[in-house]
Design a protein around this motif. Structure first.
Motif, PDB file in Angstrom:
ATOM      1  N   GLU A 229     -14.005  -0.685   7.488  1.00 33.68           N
ATOM      2  CA  GLU A 229     -12.935  -0.523   8.468  1.00 33.68           C
ATOM      3  C   GLU A 229     -11.598  -0.854   7.820  1.00 33.68           C
ATOM      4  O   GLU A 229     -11.487  -1.803   7.040  1.00 33.68           O
ATOM      5  CB  GLU A 229     -13.172  -1.442   9.665  1.00 33.68           C
ATOM      6  CG  GLU A 229     -12.210  -1.197  10.813  1.00 33.68           C
ATOM      7  CD  GLU A 229     -12.573  -1.974  12.063  1.00 33.68           C
ATOM      8  OE1 GLU A 229     -11.725  -2.027  12.979  1.00 33.68           O
ATOM      9  OE2 GLU A 229     -13.683  -2.531  12.119  1.00 33.68           O
ATOM     10  N   ILE A 230     -10.580  -0.058   8.134  1.00 34.27           N
ATOM     11  CA  ILE A 230      -9.278  -0.173   7.496  1.00 34.27           C
ATOM     12  C   ILE A 230      -8.223  -0.617   8.500  1.00 34.27           C
ATOM     13  O   ILE A 230      -8.156  -0.114   9.625  1.00 34.27           O
ATOM     14  CB  ILE A 230      -8.844   1.180   6.883  1.00 34.27           C
ATOM     15  CG1 ILE A 230      -9.875   1.665   5.838  1.00 34.27           C
ATOM     16  CG2 ILE A 230      -7.455   1.080   6.270  1.00 34.27           C
ATOM     17  CD1 ILE A 230      -9.885   0.895   4.554  1.00 34.27           C
ATOM     18  N   LEU A 231      -7.390  -1.571   8.075  1.00 35.01           N
ATOM     19  CA  LEU A 231      -6.218  -1.962   8.850  1.00 35.01           C
ATOM     20  C   LEU A 231      -4.996  -1.333   8.194  1.00 35.01           C
ATOM     21  O   LEU A 231      -4.822  -1.428   6.975  1.00 35.01           O
ATOM     22  CB  LEU A 231      -6.064  -3.488   8.885  1.00 35.01           C
ATOM     23  CG  LEU A 231      -7.219  -4.267   9.511  1.00 35.01           C
ATOM     24  CD1 LEU A 231      -6.989  -5.767   9.355  1.00 35.01           C
ATOM     25  CD2 LEU A 231      -7.373  -3.902  10.971  1.00 35.01           C
ATOM     26  N   ILE A 232      -4.155  -0.681   8.985  1.00 34.16           N
ATOM     27  CA  ILE A 232      -3.006   0.055   8.456  1.00 34.16           C
ATOM     28  C   ILE A 232      -1.728  -0.765   8.601  1.00 34.16           C
ATOM     29  O   ILE A 232      -1.385  -1.236   9.690  1.00 34.16           O
ATOM     30  CB  ILE A 232      -2.828   1.398   9.204  1.00 34.16           C
ATOM     31  CG1 ILE A 232      -4.076   2.271   9.049  1.00 34.16           C
ATOM     32  CG2 ILE A 232      -1.589   2.128   8.700  1.00 34.16           C
ATOM     33  CD1 ILE A 232      -4.298   2.794   7.669  1.00 34.16           C
ATOM     34  N   ASN A 233      -1.027  -0.947   7.487  1.00 34.54           N
ATOM     35  CA  ASN A 233       0.288  -1.587   7.491  1.00 34.54           C
ATOM     36  C   ASN A 233       1.285  -0.544   7.010  1.00 34.54           C
ATOM     37  O   ASN A 233       1.269  -0.153   5.838  1.00 34.54           O
ATOM     38  CB  ASN A 233       0.295  -2.805   6.567  1.00 34.54           C
ATOM     39  CG  ASN A 233       1.661  -3.469   6.493  1.00 34.54           C
ATOM     40  OD1 ASN A 233       2.472  -3.337   7.396  1.00 34.54           O
ATOM     41  ND2 ASN A 233       1.903  -4.192   5.416  1.00 34.54           N
ATOM     42  N   VAL A 234       2.152  -0.064   7.900  1.00 33.76           N
ATOM     43  CA  VAL A 234       3.045   1.052   7.589  1.00 33.76           C
ATOM     44  C   VAL A 234       4.488   0.582   7.399  1.00 33.76           C
ATOM     45  O   VAL A 234       5.038  -0.145   8.230  1.00 33.76           O
ATOM     46  CB  VAL A 234       3.007   2.123   8.693  1.00 33.76           C
ATOM     47  CG1 VAL A 234       3.937   3.290   8.339  1.00 33.76           C
ATOM     48  CG2 VAL A 234       1.587   2.635   8.899  1.00 33.76           C
ATOM     49  N   ALA A 235       5.086   1.001   6.291  1.00 39.23           N
ATOM     50  CA  ALA A 235       6.513   0.820   6.042  1.00 39.23           C
ATOM     51  C   ALA A 235       7.140   2.196   5.888  1.00 39.23           C
ATOM     52  O   ALA A 235       6.485   3.133   5.407  1.00 39.23           O
ATOM     53  CB  ALA A 235       6.739  -0.013   4.787  1.00 39.23           C
ATOM     54  N   VAL A 236       8.402   2.337   6.291  1.00 36.22           N
ATOM     55  CA  VAL A 236       9.083   3.628   6.220  1.00 36.22           C
ATOM     56  C   VAL A 236      10.082   3.634   5.074  1.00 36.22           C
ATOM     57  O   VAL A 236      10.900   2.724   4.941  1.00 36.22           O
ATOM     58  CB  VAL A 236       9.804   3.953   7.543  1.00 36.22           C
ATOM     59  CG1 VAL A 236      10.591   5.255   7.425  1.00 36.22           C
ATOM     60  CG2 VAL A 236       8.791   4.047   8.683  1.00 36.22           C
ATOM     61  N   ASP A 237       9.974   4.650   4.237  1.00 37.56           N
ATOM     62  CA  ASP A 237      10.903   4.851   3.130  1.00 37.56           C
ATOM     63  C   ASP A 237      11.138   6.351   2.995  1.00 37.56           C
ATOM     64  O   ASP A 237      10.253   7.079   2.523  1.00 37.56           O
ATOM     65  CB  ASP A 237      10.324   4.282   1.833  1.00 37.56           C
ATOM     66  CG  ASP A 237      11.273   4.460   0.643  1.00 37.56           C
ATOM     67  OD1 ASP A 237      12.335   5.088   0.808  1.00 37.56           O
ATOM     68  OD2 ASP A 237      10.929   3.979  -0.454  1.00 37.56           O
ATOM     69  N   PRO A 238      12.305   6.854   3.405  1.00 31.42           N
ATOM     70  CA  PRO A 238      12.566   8.300   3.376  1.00 31.42           C
ATOM     71  C   PRO A 238      12.438   8.927   1.996  1.00 31.42           C
ATOM     72  O   PRO A 238      12.263  10.135   1.870  1.00 31.42           O
ATOM     73  CB  PRO A 238      14.006   8.406   3.898  1.00 31.42           C
ATOM     74  CG  PRO A 238      14.227   7.155   4.677  1.00 31.42           C
ATOM     75  CD  PRO A 238      13.435   6.100   3.955  1.00 31.42           C
ATOM     76  N   GLU A 239      12.504   8.097   0.934  1.00 36.79           N
ATOM     77  CA  GLU A 239      12.481   8.632  -0.420  1.00 36.79           C
ATOM     78  C   GLU A 239      11.081   8.656  -1.031  1.00 36.79           C
ATOM     79  O   GLU A 239      10.923   9.033  -2.190  1.00 36.79           O
ATOM     80  CB  GLU A 239      13.412   7.812  -1.310  1.00 36.79           C
ATOM     81  CG  GLU A 239      14.875   7.876  -0.878  1.00 36.79           C
ATOM     82  CD  GLU A 239      15.781   7.117  -1.822  1.00 36.79           C
ATOM     83  OE1 GLU A 239      15.268   6.536  -2.796  1.00 36.79           O
ATOM     84  OE2 GLU A 239      17.000   7.103  -1.579  1.00 36.79           O
TER      85      GLU A 239
END
Length: 270
Positions: A229-239
């Motif tokens: 099972e995977i836990l998702i940690n999302v960060a946003v970087d347009p580049e």
């Protein structure tokens, strides 16, 4: 965990696992004592050398632990003696392993309280806020400032907004970084918390924010790939190249290079 004594550290930590699991609500007390032991070992080169000296017998080291840490909980002294009785490739590995054990005691307490999910989410959120606020990250990471000053800043910014367990973990990595940078130290906390629940953290960097449905689909895709099972940690970087980048442990998957992630991207939007 670091160093060539990884296997030894893992083996002793596995021995310690039933102790922290059984401790439940006492986990915070055990963690405080383990962290205090780390600080004492860090502060005394002679103590550190004595506890890691391969020429000393495990019995002699156990006696030293009993003498130096006489006021500690018997379970903590047993753990310290077990660690000291192991062989380490570097002196600092002993203290790092004890530090790991303190974190695991906090995770055991959180699991007993039913708050481990919330602790992980709060760690995710703090990490994202620090990445977005480089000035605060720099101030909390400033080694020229005293430990008390860094911890006071942490409390001033986040005090009262986090669970006591989350704040205890962050206070530890801010006040006692042990050579680690703050963001990777929080990554390590997240990985340890996931491991405690037999899960894996995927650190995802995306060009745009992912919807709840996209996160769910990506977690399913990665769970199929990694068998856990995977836990998702999302960060946003347009580049970010290719629109998405995923790191699971030491493995980095870039959407511009690997067809597996290209397929995942198509499934996310299709």
């Amino acid at each position: 965990m670091r160093g060539t004594s990884q296997t030894s550290r893992d083996a002793v930590l596995r021995q310690f696992e039933p102790v922290v699991t059984a401790s439940g609500r006492e986990g915070l007390v055990l963690a405080d004592q383990l962290f205090a032991a780390v600080d004492a070992i860090d502060a005394s080169g002679s103590l550190r050398r004595a506890l890691t000296d391969p020429a000393r017998s495990p019995e002699a080291k156990s006696g030293l632990v009993a003498a130096v840490f006489s006021a500690y909980d018997a379970r903590v002294k047993d753990v310290l003696a077990s660690f000291a009785g192991s062989r380490w490739s570097a002196d600092e590995d002993l203290a790092e392993a004890i530090d790991d054990a303190g974190e695991r005691a906090i995770f055991a307490y959180s699991q007993e309280e039913g708050t481990l999910d919330e602790v992980q989410e709060q760690l995710f959120r703090v990490q994202r806020e620090l990445v977005a606020n480089r000035e605060l990250l720099s101030a909390l990471s400033n080694r020229a400032a005293t430990k008390d000053a860094r911890v006071a800043l942490l409390h001033g910014v986040l005090g009262g907004k986090l669970l006591p367990t989350t704040e205890a973990l962050l206070r530890r990595v801010v006040g006692n970084p042990r050579g680690r940078r703050l963001i990777p130290a929080i990554d390590a906390l997240l990985d340890s918390a996931a491991e405690h629940r037999d899960k894996v953290v995927a650190h995802v960097t995306a060009a745009v924010e992912l919807s709840a449905d996209q996160r769910t689909r990506l977690a399913r895709i990665l769970a199929d790939a990694y068998g856990r099972e995977i836990l998702i940690n999302v960060a946003v970087d347009p580049e970010v190249l290719g629109g998405i980048r995923v790191q699971v442990g030491s493995e980095v998957v870039d959407g511009t290079v690997l067809s597996r992630l290209d397929e995942a991207r198509r499934r996310l939007v299709g």
